[in-house]
Write a protein that holds these residues in place. Structure first.
Motif, short mmCIF file in Angstrom:
data_model
loop_
_atom_site.label_atom_id
_atom_site.label_comp_id
_atom_site.label_asym_id
_atom_site.label_seq_id
_atom_site.Cartn_x
_atom_site.Cartn_y
_atom_site.Cartn_z
N SER C 8 0.84 -1.19 0.00
CA SER C 8 0.00 0.00 0.00
C SER C 8 0.88 1.25 0.00
O SER C 8 1.84 1.34 0.76
CB SER C 8 -0.89 0.02 1.25
N PRO C 9 0.54 2.24 -0.83
CA PRO C 9 1.37 3.44 -0.93
C PRO C 9 1.34 4.28 0.34
O PRO C 9 2.21 5.12 0.55
CB PRO C 9 0.73 4.20 -2.09
N ALA C 36 -3.20 2.08 -4.56
CA ALA C 36 -2.58 3.24 -5.21
C ALA C 36 -3.32 3.63 -6.49
O ALA C 36 -3.24 4.76 -6.94
CB ALA C 36 -1.11 2.94 -5.53
N ALA C 43 -2.34 8.79 -2.91
CA ALA C 43 -1.26 8.52 -3.88
C ALA C 43 -1.68 8.79 -5.32
O ALA C 43 -0.88 8.68 -6.24
CB ALA C 43 -0.80 7.07 -3.74
N LEU C 47 0.62 8.94 -8.75
CA LEU C 47 0.50 7.91 -9.77
C LEU C 47 0.19 8.55 -11.14
O LEU C 47 0.77 8.17 -12.15
CB LEU C 47 -0.60 6.92 -9.39
#
Lengths: 119, 121, 98
Positions: C8-9, C36, C43, C47
């Motif tokens: 997980s980001p 993400a 995030a 991204l």
């Protein structure tokens, strides 16, 4: 294509073994060869024949065994990592074999790609 | 050896908190016996693996850091540390157990692209 | 090169490390990394910014399992395990950012 897979986490605790299995199955369905699956770190726990999940859950160990039987996939458990964690011939599930780390390096040399699943 | 493959071991985890660093090193030492082109990359907390002066008596765990010094005897001399990771941890080259090549992120990324097999633990 | 991310980001710096270091290629988000690729995640901007440099894929079964199948960020391509296999075989090499 010849594929190698590395599994670095134990079953149930982490999704890595599930992801690796589903990847392997999809690769075989697409006509690729899964040449070897190498179990390292806590991944060696995927080879314990003492594993007994609840009946309504997937049986991760047996699933690997069946994949090995149906498609001649070489399931190799690292000896050093296995001994550390109490995995030995006497509790090794069918379809797995215990061998050295050289088997991982060999997979890197012989396979077109090696995909690692871990934490 | 001309048909050797390029193997890179990517280390992004600190030692002792988990076993990954130790078991990664065990693979590296075995790989040396196969005459492949081996390099080690240290990113993120992986750079802590190379810190000098590790004293593990108090945690009753084997200090495996001297093994990094043995890599040279196995002809493994390509140790790369990512500069940004090193800087972010207040470390300099003088803090390391062994001589390393410090690379920028961009250089590290390029080197990764050139590999045949990238193993990370 | 195919970069496989599984964290997980918001819980790990793995995605950041990959985005900062890798030169480009494909990114496949699996397991907890699929978060993400969802709209509204902190995030998302990161991204989106990376999409110029990387082609981003997400593993649909992992997204569906987490109840977020309807929230994929625009521009991210969805793949199943077969698509995962194709990404591996079509890339020259691959790396799991563990």
């Amino acid at each position: 294509m010849k594929l190698g897979i590395v599994v670095n986490e134990g079953p149930y605790q982490h999704q890595a073994s599930d992801s690796a299995y589903l990847f392997a199955k999809a690769a075989i369905e697409k006509g690729h060869e899964v040449w070897r699956v190498f179990f390292y770190h806590d991944g060696v726990n995927n080879a314990s024949k003492l594993t007994e999940p609840p009946q309504d859950d997937r049986h991760i160990v047996n699933r690997w065994t069946k994949l090995a039987e149906d498609h001649k996939v070489d399931l190799v458990v690292c000896v050093a990592a296995a001994l550390r964690r109490g995995i030995k011939e006497e509790n090794l599930a069918q379809g797995f074999r215990i061998s050295g780390l050289g088997q991982l390096v060999e997979a890197g040399i012989k396979c077109d790609r090696v995909v690692t699943f871990g934490d | 050896m001309s048909d050797a493959k390029k193997f890179m071991f990517v280390n992004r985890k600190a030692p002792y908190g988990t076993i990954y660093a130790l078991e990664s090193l065990e693979v590296v030492l075995i790989t040396a016996a196969f005459d492949q082109d081996v390099s080690l990359a240290f990113l993120d907390d992986g750079v802590y693996q190379l810190k000098k002066g590790q004293q593990t008596k108090g945690i009753e765990t084997k200090n495996f850091s001297p093994a990094y010094r043995a890599l040279e005897d196995y002809d493994i001399e390509k140790l790369y540390v990512e500069k940004e990771a090193m800087d972010a941890r207040g470390l300099t080259e003088d803090d390391f157990l062994v001589p390393v090549t410090v690379l920028s992120r961009a250089e590290m990324g390029k080197l990764m692209d050139e590999q045949d097999v990238v193993l990370s633990f | 090169m195919l970069h496989i991310i599984n964290q997980s980001p918001l819980n790990s710096s793995t995605l950041d490390s990959c985005l900062n270091t890798a030169t480009g290629g494909e990114i496949l988000l699996i397991e907890d990394a699929v978060y993400a690729a969802t709209r509204g995640n902190a995030a998302e901007a990161k991204l989106r910014a990376a999409m110029g440099k990387f082609k981003v894929y997400v593993l649909t079964p992992d997204l569906d399992a987490r109840g977020l199948g309807d929230r994929v960020v625009e521009g991210v391509s969805s793949v199943d395990y077969g698509g995962f296999v194709d990404l591996v075989s079509n890339s020259k090499n691959c790396q799991s950012w563990l």
